[in-house]
Each structure stands twice: as C-alpha cells, then as structure tokens.
Design a protein around this motif. Structure first.
Motif, PDB file in Angstrom:
ATOM      1  N   ALA A  18      55.461   2.933  17.020  1.00  0.00           N
ATOM      2  CA  ALA A  18      54.159   3.111  17.661  1.00  0.00           C
ATOM      3  C   ALA A  18      54.286   3.938  18.937  1.00  0.00           C
ATOM      4  CB  ALA A  18      53.536   1.753  17.966  1.00  0.00           C
ATOM      5  N   ASN A  64      44.845   2.628  10.272  1.00  0.00           N
ATOM      6  CA  ASN A  64      44.379   3.693  11.179  1.00  0.00           C
ATOM      7  C   ASN A  64      45.312   3.761  12.389  1.00  0.00           C
ATOM      8  OD1 ASN A  64      42.245   4.261   9.475  1.00  0.00           O
ATOM      9  ND2 ASN A  64      40.735   3.156  10.696  1.00  0.00           N
ATOM     10  N   THR A  65      45.166   4.818  13.166  1.00  0.00           N
ATOM     11  CA  THR A  65      46.133   5.072  14.240  1.00  0.00           C
ATOM     12  C   THR A  65      45.466   5.253  15.604  1.00  0.00           C
ATOM     13  OG1 THR A  65      46.077   7.419  13.577  1.00  0.00           O
ATOM     14  CG2 THR A  65      47.903   6.089  12.746  1.00  0.00           C
ATOM     15  N   MET A 109      47.804   1.113  18.252  1.00  0.00           N
ATOM     16  CA  MET A 109      49.217   1.347  18.566  1.00  0.00           C
ATOM     17  C   MET A 109      49.671   0.453  19.719  1.00  0.00           C
ATOM     18  SD  MET A 109      50.585   3.427  16.487  1.00  0.00           S
ATOM     19  CE  MET A 109      49.963   4.430  15.134  1.00  0.00           C
ATOM     20  N   TYR A 136      38.859   6.837  14.556  1.00  0.00           N
ATOM     21  CA  TYR A 136      39.487   7.448  13.380  1.00  0.00           C
ATOM     22  C   TYR A 136      38.831   8.761  13.005  1.00  0.00           C
ATOM     23  CZ  TYR A 136      40.730   8.547   8.631  1.00  0.00           C
ATOM     24  OH  TYR A 136      41.131   9.231   7.510  1.00  0.00           O
ATOM     25  N   GLY A 144      49.093   4.331   8.977  1.00  0.00           N
ATOM     26  CA  GLY A 144      48.225   5.445   9.342  1.00  0.00           C
ATOM     27  C   GLY A 144      48.903   6.781   9.147  1.00  0.00           C
ATOM     28  N   GLY A 145      48.154   7.817   9.471  1.00  0.00           N
ATOM     29  CA  GLY A 145      48.590   9.193   9.274  1.00  0.00           C
ATOM     30  C   GLY A 145      47.618   9.964   8.408  1.00  0.00           C
ATOM     31  N   ASP A 153      41.499  -0.671  11.427  1.00  0.00           N
ATOM     32  CA  ASP A 153      41.867  -1.235  12.726  1.00  0.00           C
ATOM     33  C   ASP A 153      40.675  -1.877  13.424  1.00  0.00           C
ATOM     34  OD1 ASP A 153      40.630   1.217  13.092  1.00  0.00           O
ATOM     35  OD2 ASP A 153      41.982   1.894  14.677  1.00  0.00           O
ATOM     36  N   PHE A 156      54.555   7.554  18.067  1.00  0.00           N
ATOM     37  CA  PHE A 156      53.249   8.136  17.724  1.00  0.00           C
ATOM     38  C   PHE A 156      52.468   8.475  18.988  1.00  0.00           C
ATOM     39  CE2 PHE A 156      48.712   7.849  17.158  1.00  0.00           C
ATOM     40  CZ  PHE A 156      48.489   8.659  16.051  1.00  0.00           C
ATOM     41  N   THR A 183      44.651   4.583  19.484  1.00  0.00           N
ATOM     42  CA  THR A 183      45.521   4.217  20.602  1.00  0.00           C
ATOM     43  C   THR A 183      45.518   2.704  20.809  1.00  0.00           C
ATOM     44  OG1 THR A 183      45.183   6.344  21.702  1.00  0.00           O
ATOM     45  CG2 THR A 183      45.893   4.504  23.086  1.00  0.00           C
ATOM     46  N   PHE A 192      53.671   1.317  10.707  1.00  0.00           N
ATOM     47  CA  PHE A 192      53.989   1.028  12.107  1.00  0.00           C
ATOM     48  C   PHE A 192      54.054  -0.496  12.259  1.00  0.00           C
ATOM     49  CE2 PHE A 192      51.653   4.997  11.928  1.00  0.00           C
ATOM     50  CZ  PHE A 192      52.393   5.850  12.731  1.00  0.00           C
TER      51      PHE A 192
END
Length: 372
Positions: free
Chosen positions: A333, A271-272, A277, A43, A290-291, A244, A336, A274, A327
C-alpha cells in the motif's frame, strides 16, 4: 528583401503554420468518455484522470462527462453527443455497461456514425445472445475491455479467509462466518466480483456465507445494512465488500457497535483510494484489490492502435485482462501511495501501443508491473 516583402513573407509563414495546426486539430483522433461515476467519487475520478493521461500521451483530443451514478443521464449524454453537427461529433465514445446502459447507448450513437468502445464492463451473455456481439450485432461497437473482475473478488476473499483462520476467528460451531456487501444485481463488474468470492468460498468448506446484500456501491447504505447484518449474524467475523466505499460503510457500523475493524472483525474491499490504502497501512482493512482504474486508459491505447491500422482483434474483440493487484500488506500500500498517491499517473502510455512499438505482440495491462 524590403521591409514590406519581409512582412508579407512572415505573414504567409504564420498563415501556413496556423492552417497546418488547425488541419492537424481537425484530423486528430477524438474520443469522448461517458464516465458513469460521480465527479467527487474517488474511483471514477482516478479512472477519468487515467483516461486523460493516456489521451494526452497519445495525442488524442478528448472530453469527459460524468453521469453522477445516474444511468438515465448516461443516455441523455449520448443523445446530446449524437445530436451535434457532424463536424463536432467525436470519432469514438467510450462507454461502460453500468446498470446495463451499453446497448442502449450504442443504439443512440450508431445512427450518428459514431464508433463506440466498451470499457470497464462489457456485454452480458444474455445481451450478446439477444443482440449479437461487437462488430456483428453492433457494427460500430468495435470492442470491449474488462478488468478480470473475478480476480478482485477471489484475491480479497482468499486473503480475508486466510487471515481469519490465522487469527482463530471461528464461531462456536467451529466455522468461520462471513457476510458479503455486494455492489448491484446487474452490472457485469459486480456479478464477476461475486463469482470470485464464491470461488474462494468453494475452496474453504470451513467458511460459511451467512448472508449477502447489495449496497449499490454506497457507503451510507452499506453502513445501514451492516448494522442489522451484525445483529442477525452475531458470529460473523469477516466482511467482504465489493468496493472500498461500502467497506467504509461497514466500518462505520462496526465502530458504532463498539467493534474494532482489523481486530474484532476483518474487512476487505476493492479500489485504490488513498483512504483505503491508509486503512491497509493502519491495519483496519485486511485486504484490498485494485489497479483496474486504469482500464479506460488502456482502452484509449487500443482505440489509438485500431484507428492507426493495428486491429486488436488479433488478441480478441472482447478482452478480459488481468489488472488487479492484492494489497494486504502495508509495504504494498505504501508503494502505491508513493507512485500514485498524488493523483498523478506516472505511466508513458506510448510504450503500451502496438503501433508505436511494433515488436509488442500482446497488451500487458497488469497493474503489478506498474508498481514495480
């Protein structure tokens, strides 16, 4: 023109060009970001990368220091910046309020004449009541920008509950049982995410919060806590986590007990990364928000505008903006990962600036727009 004259002419041109270049560098806006996260933490690496992308787009000279999740190191970095010779100090330092370090860091930097900006997490009400706000109690703290973290807690909890009801995961008492792995007890981001969870729970009296613990944003600690939470609350079929990494810790504990994430127990996270996702796509993770990793980049835009004569005070000095996207479907996902999965930041930050776009009346920091 003789050869010597031509040589002298071009030497003068080069000298003038170099002088112009160095003058431009000397007078360029400079911003230092004290990143509170670890230099290998998905993150905060993504957040730092977005800050760099915004600075590059806007022609801002920038540097970044990772505090490695050590709040005392934040203050050490601030002291080292304040101790520099005047000509080597940045114009601004971007700070967060993780572990309530913002006030102390501002007190260190202000005597050196360095302006500050609070991004990702701002002042708490108790701090504001004791010390005053930006530009009043802290004259050189020009403002703060926070993602509306209550949205993240609410979006993920609401989706988690809806899916749990749809799958009929209620316990013998007819109630849906949930356990919560929160972040920490002091960071505003953590507190507001919890408020979002509580708001979703208030809308669903058929859901019971069995227990909440604080994982301190750590995967290993969350795994240990989840293991004994599941033994203490065997009817729990929903796990809400504030990040996450803590979600993955909870997954580790589930799998050690022979339970399958996404089937036996539903999990959510924030959070985003990988990894997160991919967990949404595979069905192991029910909901993710997230974002907000873009908050530092948007703060760069606001600092740029302020420095160039457009004060963001027309919207507010302490801004709390929508930045989260939910998501909970594989397609979202996948979208993203297609746009941001390589680590690139496919955003032209010049378009977000009010100085560079005089027709813009309000900042639009909604991440959903970037996905679409």
């Amino acid at each position: 023109m003789q050869a010597r004259d031509r040589l002298n002419f071009w030497l003068v041109i080069v000298a003038l060009s170099c002088a112009g270049f160095f003058c431009q560098q000397a007078f360029a806006l400079s911003v230092t970001f004290i990143n509170p996260g670890r230099s290998d933490e998905a993150y905060w690496v993504a957040a730092g990368r977005a800050v760099v992308a915004a600075a590059d787009d806007l022609g801002i000279h920038h540097e970044q220091f990772f505090a490695e999740r050590d709040h005392l190191r934040v203050l050490e970095i601030a002291r080292s910046i304040a101790a520099r010779p005047k000509e080597q100090r940045p114009d601004y330092v971007m700070l967060t309020n993780d572990k309530l370090t913002l006030v102390a860091a501002v007190h260190i930097l202000s005597p050196a004449g360095i302006k500050t900006f609070g991004a990702f997490s701002g002042l708490q009400d108790t701090e504001r009541a004791e010390f005053g706000g930006p530009r009043t109690g802290f004259p050189l703290l020009i403002g703060t920008l926070e993602p509306r973290s209550i949205d993240a807690g609410y979006l993920t909890a609401s989706s988690l509950i809806a899916q749990g009801l749809r799958m009929n995961l209620q316990g013998p008492d007819g109630k849906l049982h949930l356990i919560s792995v929160a972040g920490d007890r002091s960071t505003p981001t953590s507190l507001y995410r919890n408020l979002g969870l509580r708001r979703a729970l208030a809308e669903h009296p058929e859901v019971v919060l069995d227990q909440q613990v604080f994982g301190d944003w750590r995967r290993d600690k969350a795994a240990e806590q989840t293991a004994w939470l599941l033994r203490r609350h065997p009817d729990a079929r929903l796990i809400w986590s504030a990040s996450d990494q803590m979600t993955f810790g909870a997954m580790d504990a589930l799998e050690k007990q022979g339970l399958q994430p996404g089937r036996d127990v539903l999990l959510s996270g924030i959070n985003t990364s990988t990894e997160a996702m991919q967990a949404v796509i595979s069905g192991r993770l029910a909901a993710l928000a997230g974002g907000h990793f873009m908050a530092g980049a948007w703060a760069m835009v606001m600092i740029y505008d302020y420095e160039h004569g457009h004060d963001f005070a027309d919207e507010g000095i302490e801004l709390n903006k929508t930045m989260f996207t939910l998501f909970d479907k594989p397609a979202t996902a996948e979208r993203f990962l297609k746009r941001f999965g390589t680590g690139a930041i496919p955003v032209d930050f010049k378009h977000a600036s009010k100085v560079l776009n005089p027709a813009r009346k309000y900042y639009d920091f909604d991440f959903d727009r970037l996905l679409k």
